[in-house]
Scaffold this motif. Structure first.
Motif, PDB file in Angstrom:
ATOM      1  N   THR A  46      16.953  30.329   3.626  1.00 52.39           N
ATOM      2  CA  THR A  46      16.247  30.362   4.912  1.00 52.39           C
ATOM      3  C   THR A  46      17.031  31.237   5.886  1.00 52.39           C
ATOM      4  OG1 THR A  46      15.650  28.102   4.435  1.00 52.39           O
ATOM      5  CG2 THR A  46      15.261  28.851   6.657  1.00 52.39           C
ATOM      6  N   ASP A  47      16.328  31.870   6.809  1.00 50.28           N
ATOM      7  CA  ASP A  47      17.030  32.702   7.792  1.00 50.28           C
ATOM      8  C   ASP A  47      17.555  31.835   8.922  1.00 50.28           C
ATOM      9  OD1 ASP A  47      17.776  35.337   8.865  1.00 50.28           O
ATOM     10  OD2 ASP A  47      16.404  34.790  10.470  1.00 50.28           O
ATOM     11  N   GLN A  50      14.993  32.748  12.208  1.00 49.45           N
ATOM     12  CA  GLN A  50      13.546  32.696  12.113  1.00 49.45           C
ATOM     13  C   GLN A  50      13.027  31.554  11.277  1.00 49.45           C
ATOM     14  OE1 GLN A  50      11.809  36.442  10.899  1.00 49.45           O
ATOM     15  NE2 GLN A  50      13.771  37.405  11.195  1.00 49.45           N
ATOM     16  N   ILE A  57       8.880  39.374   4.859  1.00 48.05           N
ATOM     17  CA  ILE A  57       9.498  40.670   4.538  1.00 48.05           C
ATOM     18  C   ILE A  57       9.329  41.034   3.066  1.00 48.05           C
ATOM     19  CG2 ILE A  57      11.244  40.677   6.357  1.00 48.05           C
ATOM     20  CD1 ILE A  57      13.293  39.940   4.152  1.00 48.05           C
ATOM     21  N   TRP A 114       3.546  38.170  11.376  1.00 41.88           N
ATOM     22  CA  TRP A 114       4.941  37.804  11.635  1.00 41.88           C
ATOM     23  C   TRP A 114       5.255  37.932  13.118  1.00 41.88           C
ATOM     24  CZ3 TRP A 114       8.963  40.805  13.576  1.00 41.88           C
ATOM     25  CH2 TRP A 114      10.259  40.297  13.407  1.00 41.88           C
ATOM     26  N   GLN A 185      12.509  45.793  15.357  1.00 44.09           N
ATOM     27  CA  GLN A 185      13.952  45.932  15.155  1.00 44.09           C
ATOM     28  C   GLN A 185      14.284  47.136  14.287  1.00 44.09           C
ATOM     29  OE1 GLN A 185      12.033  43.497  14.120  1.00 44.09           O
ATOM     30  NE2 GLN A 185      12.509  42.808  12.061  1.00 44.09           N
ATOM     31  N   ALA A 187      16.332  49.285  11.197  1.00 45.92           N
ATOM     32  CA  ALA A 187      16.318  49.094   9.752  1.00 45.92           C
ATOM     33  C   ALA A 187      17.450  48.165   9.322  1.00 45.92           C
ATOM     34  CB  ALA A 187      16.447  50.441   9.052  1.00 45.92           C
ATOM     35  N   SER A 188      17.115  47.198   8.449  1.00 43.75           N
ATOM     36  CA  SER A 188      18.149  46.326   7.894  1.00 43.75           C
ATOM     37  C   SER A 188      18.767  46.961   6.661  1.00 43.75           C
ATOM     38  CB  SER A 188      17.552  44.973   7.499  1.00 43.75           C
ATOM     39  OG  SER A 188      17.024  44.329   8.620  1.00 43.75           O
ATOM     40  N   MET A 197      21.871  42.114   5.569  1.00 43.67           N
ATOM     41  CA  MET A 197      20.958  41.116   5.035  1.00 43.67           C
ATOM     42  C   MET A 197      21.673  40.381   3.897  1.00 43.67           C
ATOM     43  SD  MET A 197      17.281  41.981   3.407  1.00 43.67           S
ATOM     44  CE  MET A 197      16.330  42.054   4.882  1.00 43.67           C
ATOM     45  N   MET A 201      18.279  37.754  -0.374  1.00 41.36           N
ATOM     46  CA  MET A 201      17.092  38.262   0.330  1.00 41.36           C
ATOM     47  C   MET A 201      16.859  39.713  -0.057  1.00 41.36           C
ATOM     48  SD  MET A 201      17.785  36.951   4.191  1.00 41.36           S
ATOM     49  CE  MET A 201      18.144  35.264   4.623  1.00 41.36           C
TER      50      MET A 201
ATOM     51  N   HIS B 123      13.640  40.823  17.978  1.00 43.87           N
ATOM     52  CA  HIS B 123      14.463  40.358  16.873  1.00 43.87           C
ATOM     53  C   HIS B 123      15.459  41.447  16.496  1.00 43.87           C
ATOM     54  CE1 HIS B 123      15.673  38.139  13.462  1.00 43.87           C
ATOM     55  NE2 HIS B 123      15.226  39.020  12.605  1.00 43.87           N
ATOM     56  N   GLU B 125      18.155  43.181  13.396  1.00 47.20           N
ATOM     57  CA  GLU B 125      17.943  43.509  11.990  1.00 47.20           C
ATOM     58  C   GLU B 125      18.782  42.652  11.048  1.00 47.20           C
ATOM     59  OE1 GLU B 125      19.345  45.329  14.292  1.00 47.20           O
ATOM     60  OE2 GLU B 125      20.964  46.573  13.528  1.00 47.20           O
ATOM     61  N   TYR B 127      19.585  39.474   8.817  1.00 47.24           N
ATOM     62  CA  TYR B 127      18.974  38.359   8.123  1.00 47.24           C
ATOM     63  C   TYR B 127      20.067  37.663   7.324  1.00 47.24           C
ATOM     64  CZ  TYR B 127      14.453  40.578   9.027  1.00 47.24           C
ATOM     65  OH  TYR B 127      13.351  41.137   9.612  1.00 47.24           O
ATOM     66  N   MET B 128      20.259  36.379   7.567  1.00 53.23           N
ATOM     67  CA  MET B 128      21.249  35.649   6.776  1.00 53.23           C
ATOM     68  C   MET B 128      20.932  34.167   6.792  1.00 53.23           C
ATOM     69  SD  MET B 128      24.526  35.906   9.259  1.00 53.23           S
ATOM     70  CE  MET B 128      24.284  36.971  10.642  1.00 53.23           C
TER      71      MET B 128
END
Lengths: 251, 162
Positions: A46-47, A50, A57, A114, A185, A187-188, A197, A201, B123, B125, B127-128
């Motif tokens: 889970t994030d 969020q 995603i 989302w 946002q 780029a991850s 990240m 994920m 938000h 970027e 995610y964790m």
């Protein structure tokens, strides 16, 4: 090698090759989807901010990547068709457009779903969302323009010019979050630095991206097959293919 | 020059011309493409004060205050250089949090307070999983603690090891 590539640029030789490749890509798409969805829903954590809503995603990001990448490939094929006058290239461009439009729609739609719980709005006119919407209109415009011209060669030319003009939008989409301030946002995942990240994920997302790739290739090949049949319907080999009984009947 | 070379050159020139034209358009519309103004820009007078606009930045730590009625919220938007106070009446998005990104649409009134009609969470970027976030937070605290200790140690045992 060069001879073999040019050999397959003929619709007649490409048709059976596509037929052999399609099942392979469907199988790969199914395998990667299964692995990607399993990782996305059962393995990935889970994030922290969020909660569960971030799991969009696994669909949204691959669809958005594909929407841009397919456009580049489509415009590339269209340009090759325009410059070299190769029939198959234009058919490839035509075959890719609906899949690209679908990916763009999925990206916009899932992003909207989302955005509501995360940002607090379904839609905002920021640079990223607006340029992605323009991409959808470019795909639809390309398809409409091609469909509106009866002569396929002229349709290819007109479509190719539209597709090539639209290429300028792709870097705008990609860099919009860097060039301007946007609600979307940054780029991850990018080539220039480590992804921000968690690794599970990221694995799920990359597996889903592969699944989308395989699906897009399979769908485009199936579509190009029917385009070949439609456009070459007067050619002898298509008649032989579609009416095997008549061939057998003739001595 | 073969026809296909000619077509290649033409296509290349057309693509370059389109890219240039779009580039110029984007530069010309620069300020319209920006979704929001930063507090520094607002203080510098770059924002259109006579009509509604959006400001964006981080919700300042410890600035969120809820009024008695439960729906009116006051907070401050900061870009770490400048800060703008914001008043908003309505439901905040789930991700609205102190120290996180926010974009508010509204009007800057004469009292210097930005009266927002819409507040959106921006938000980031990252995610964790929650455990990783807690661990990061702990590490960050530990680091700032150790920095404090270092600072405090310095005057006392400063050059001692030599």
């Amino acid at each position: 090698m060069a001879i073999r590539i040019f050999q397959f640029s003929s619709p007649q030789t490409f048709y059976p090759l596509a037929g052999r490749l399609i099942p392979l890509f469907w199988v790969l798409a199914a395998l990667f989807s299964a692995a990607g969805l399993y990782t996305g829903f059962f393995v990935a954590p889970t994030d922290f901010q969020q909660g569960e809503v971030y799991r969009i995603i696994f669909i949204h990001v691959p669809a958005a990547w594909m929407s841009m990448f397919i456009y580049l490939v489509m415009a590339g094929w269209a340009a090759v068709g325009l410059v070299l006058n190769t029939r198959l290239s234009s058919m490839m461009a035509q075959a890719l457009a609906p899949t690209g439009a679908l990916m763009t729609f999925i990206a916009l739609w899932t992003g909207s779903l989302w955005g509501r719980p995360t940002w607090g709005t379904w839609w905002v006119w920021d640079a990223r969302l607006t340029s992605e919407l323009i991409l959808l209109f470019l795909y639809l415009g390309f398809m409409a323009l091609q469909a509106s011209i009866d002569d396929p060669r002229r349709a290819d030319k007109a479509g190719a010019i539209l597709a090539m003009v639209g290429v300028v939008n792709v870097p705008i989409i990609y860099f919009s979050v860097k060039w301007w301030n946007t609600l979307h946002q940054g780029a991850s995942v990018s080539l220039t630095r480590a992804p921000s990240m968690a690794s599970d994920m990221l694995t799920g997302m990359l597996l889903m991206a592969l699944a989308f790739w395989m699906y897009a290739i399979a769908a485009a090949l199936m579509r190009v097959q029917s385009i070949i049949l439609e456009r070459e319907r007067h050619a002898g080999w298509v008649k032989d293919l579609l009416e095997p009984a008549a061939v057998k009947g003739s001595p | 020059m073969k026809p296909r070379h000619k077509r290649l050159v033409l296509a290349g020139a057309a693509a370059a011309a389109v890219a240039l034209a779009v580039g110029l358009i984007l530069v010309a519309f620069e300020s319209n493409i920006q979704l929001f103004f930063s507090p520094t820009q607002v203080v510098a007078g770059e924002a259109p004060l006579s009509r509604t606009f959006r400001i964006g930045g981080l919700v300042e730590q410890g600035s969120v205050k809820r009024a008695e009625d439960g729906v009116t919220v006051r907070f401050a938007v900061t870009d770490t250089a400048r800060t703008i106070p914001v008043a908003y009446k309505g439901i905040l998005p789930d991700l609205f949090k102190e120290g996180k990104g926010v974009v508010a649409q509204g009007r800057l009134e004469a009292d210097g307070v930005f009266h927002a009609s819409q507040v959106l969470a921006k938000h980031d970027e990252n995610y964790m999983p929650p455990e990783a976030a807690t661990a990061l937070e702990r590490a960050r605290k530990a680091e700032s603690e150790s920095q404090k200790t270092l600072v405090m140690d310095r005057p006392a045992g400063g050059e001692a090891p030599k």
